[in-house]
Design a protein around this motif. Structure first.
Motif, PDB file in Angstrom:
ATOM      1  N   VAL A  81     -14.629   2.316  -8.531  1.00  0.00           N
ATOM      2  CA  VAL A  81     -13.190   2.499  -8.726  1.00  0.00           C
ATOM      3  C   VAL A  81     -12.529   3.298  -7.603  1.00  0.00           C
ATOM      4  O   VAL A  81     -11.321   3.489  -7.615  1.00  0.00           O
ATOM      5  CB  VAL A  81     -12.861   3.132 -10.097  1.00  0.00           C
ATOM      6  N   ILE A  82     -13.304   3.755  -6.620  1.00  0.00           N
ATOM      7  CA  ILE A  82     -12.740   4.523  -5.500  1.00  0.00           C
ATOM      8  C   ILE A  82     -11.606   3.781  -4.788  1.00  0.00           C
ATOM      9  O   ILE A  82     -10.592   4.400  -4.465  1.00  0.00           O
ATOM     10  CB  ILE A  82     -13.843   4.953  -4.514  1.00  0.00           C
ATOM     11  N   PRO A  83     -11.697   2.461  -4.544  1.00  0.00           N
ATOM     12  CA  PRO A  83     -10.584   1.803  -3.851  1.00  0.00           C
ATOM     13  C   PRO A  83      -9.282   1.829  -4.636  1.00  0.00           C
ATOM     14  O   PRO A  83      -8.209   1.772  -4.062  1.00  0.00           O
ATOM     15  CB  PRO A  83     -11.052   0.357  -3.691  1.00  0.00           C
ATOM     16  N   TYR A  84      -9.381   1.936  -5.937  1.00  0.00           N
ATOM     17  CA  TYR A  84      -8.195   1.839  -6.781  1.00  0.00           C
ATOM     18  C   TYR A  84      -7.589   3.203  -7.089  1.00  0.00           C
ATOM     19  O   TYR A  84      -6.615   3.311  -7.814  1.00  0.00           O
ATOM     20  CB  TYR A  84      -8.551   1.108  -8.076  1.00  0.00           C
ATOM     21  N   TYR A  85      -8.153   4.249  -6.521  1.00  0.00           N
ATOM     22  CA  TYR A  85      -7.643   5.593  -6.702  1.00  0.00           C
ATOM     23  C   TYR A  85      -7.325   6.155  -5.329  1.00  0.00           C
ATOM     24  O   TYR A  85      -8.193   6.265  -4.473  1.00  0.00           O
ATOM     25  CB  TYR A  85      -8.691   6.465  -7.409  1.00  0.00           C
ATOM     26  N   GLU A  86      -6.083   6.504  -5.097  1.00  0.00           N
ATOM     27  CA  GLU A  86      -5.690   7.008  -3.780  1.00  0.00           C
ATOM     28  C   GLU A  86      -6.185   8.441  -3.621  1.00  0.00           C
ATOM     29  O   GLU A  86      -5.810   9.337  -4.367  1.00  0.00           O
ATOM     30  CB  GLU A  86      -4.174   6.951  -3.620  1.00  0.00           C
ATOM     31  N   LEU A  87      -7.053   8.640  -2.636  1.00  0.00           N
ATOM     32  CA  LEU A  87      -7.708   9.934  -2.442  1.00  0.00           C
ATOM     33  C   LEU A  87      -7.014  10.824  -1.420  1.00  0.00           C
ATOM     34  O   LEU A  87      -7.496  11.906  -1.131  1.00  0.00           O
ATOM     35  CB  LEU A  87      -9.160   9.710  -2.002  1.00  0.00           C
ATOM     36  N   ASN A  88      -5.916  10.376  -0.857  1.00  0.00           N
ATOM     37  CA  ASN A  88      -5.208  11.113   0.190  1.00  0.00           C
ATOM     38  C   ASN A  88      -6.108  11.411   1.381  1.00  0.00           C
ATOM     39  O   ASN A  88      -6.033  12.480   1.981  1.00  0.00           O
ATOM     40  CB  ASN A  88      -4.598  12.415  -0.358  1.00  0.00           C
ATOM     41  N   ILE A  89      -6.981  10.482   1.691  1.00  0.00           N
ATOM     42  CA  ILE A  89      -7.825  10.585   2.881  1.00  0.00           C
ATOM     43  C   ILE A  89      -7.160   9.762   3.973  1.00  0.00           C
ATOM     44  O   ILE A  89      -6.914   8.577   3.803  1.00  0.00           O
ATOM     45  CB  ILE A  89      -9.245  10.055   2.608  1.00  0.00           C
ATOM     46  N   ARG A  90      -6.847  10.417   5.079  1.00  0.00           N
ATOM     47  CA  ARG A  90      -6.262   9.703   6.205  1.00  0.00           C
ATOM     48  C   ARG A  90      -7.210   9.780   7.370  1.00  0.00           C
ATOM     49  O   ARG A  90      -7.757  10.851   7.603  1.00  0.00           O
ATOM     50  CB  ARG A  90      -4.903  10.289   6.590  1.00  0.00           C
ATOM     51  N   PRO A  91      -7.433   8.789   8.127  1.00  0.00           N
ATOM     52  CA  PRO A  91      -6.944   7.422   7.951  1.00  0.00           C
ATOM     53  C   PRO A  91      -7.644   6.741   6.770  1.00  0.00           C
ATOM     54  O   PRO A  91      -8.705   7.173   6.331  1.00  0.00           O
ATOM     55  CB  PRO A  91      -7.301   6.744   9.273  1.00  0.00           C
ATOM     56  N   TYR A  92      -7.028   5.674   6.297  1.00  0.00           N
ATOM     57  CA  TYR A  92      -7.563   4.961   5.147  1.00  0.00           C
ATOM     58  C   TYR A  92      -8.925   4.340   5.433  1.00  0.00           C
ATOM     59  O   TYR A  92      -9.673   4.025   4.510  1.00  0.00           O
ATOM     60  CB  TYR A  92      -6.594   3.877   4.677  1.00  0.00           C
ATOM     61  N   SER A  93      -9.262   4.174   6.692  1.00  0.00           N
ATOM     62  CA  SER A  93     -10.577   3.632   7.021  1.00  0.00           C
ATOM     63  C   SER A  93     -11.684   4.587   6.556  1.00  0.00           C
ATOM     64  O   SER A  93     -12.773   4.145   6.183  1.00  0.00           O
ATOM     65  CB  SER A  93     -10.689   3.344   8.509  1.00  0.00           C
TER      66      SER A  93
END
Length: 154
Positions: free
Chosen positions: A96-108
């Motif tokens: 489920v990690i892709p479906y929860y925005e973790l505020n990690i930049r860059p998204y890569s």
């Protein structure tokens, strides 16, 4: 094939699918993860490429770490069965990690975290499940090698 396997093959099959039953949901959600990162987070082809390259290097060590953890736990506590459910749950949670925005930049980096954790937990869960099945059936080293080949895809 050992006598124990001949007598209990049906129940081993049922237990294997019950234990990894959450995997169906994790696999279903995992199919959409790439689309989520490309269309939802806007990753470019170059971002995907470098993440896949880093993941390829990680994946080389991933299975070794899983095998070591499984063997270490077996020698220290005398069994592997206790590892199956926690790593199955961790695998599903990593899905489920892709479906929860973790505020990690860059998204890569978010994508890299997802595929590394997802594959690590799946690998460890698969290694432990295969090892439990083989360990339970025999303690003879030659039979263990033969039975471990049964659990691997052709």
């Amino acid at each position: 094939m050992t006598n124990l396997l001949k007598q209990h093959w049906f129940w081993y099959g049922i237990c294997f699918y019950v234990i990894t039953g959450l995997g169906t949901l994790a696999t279903w959600l995992g199919m959409y993860s790439y689309d989520m990162f490309v269309n939802g987070y806007g990753l470019s082809s170059i971002d995907i490429l470098w993440v896949q390259l880093v993941f390829g290097v990680w994946n080389v060590f991933n299975d070794l770490i899983g095998g070591y953890l499984s063997d270490w736990y077996n020698h220290k506590f005398g069994g592997r069965l206790e590892l199956i459910i926690p790593f199955n749950i961790l695998w599903c949670l990593a899905t489920v990690i892709p479906y929860y925005e973790l505020n990690i930049r860059p998204y890569s980096l978010h994508y890299l975290l997802y595929i590394c954790l997802n594959d690590t937990f799946l690998s460890i869960q698969s290694i432990v499940t295969s090892a439990v099945w083989v360990d339970d059936l025999t303690k003879n080293e030659n039979e263990r090698i033969k039975l471990s080949l049964v659990t691997k895809p052709i």
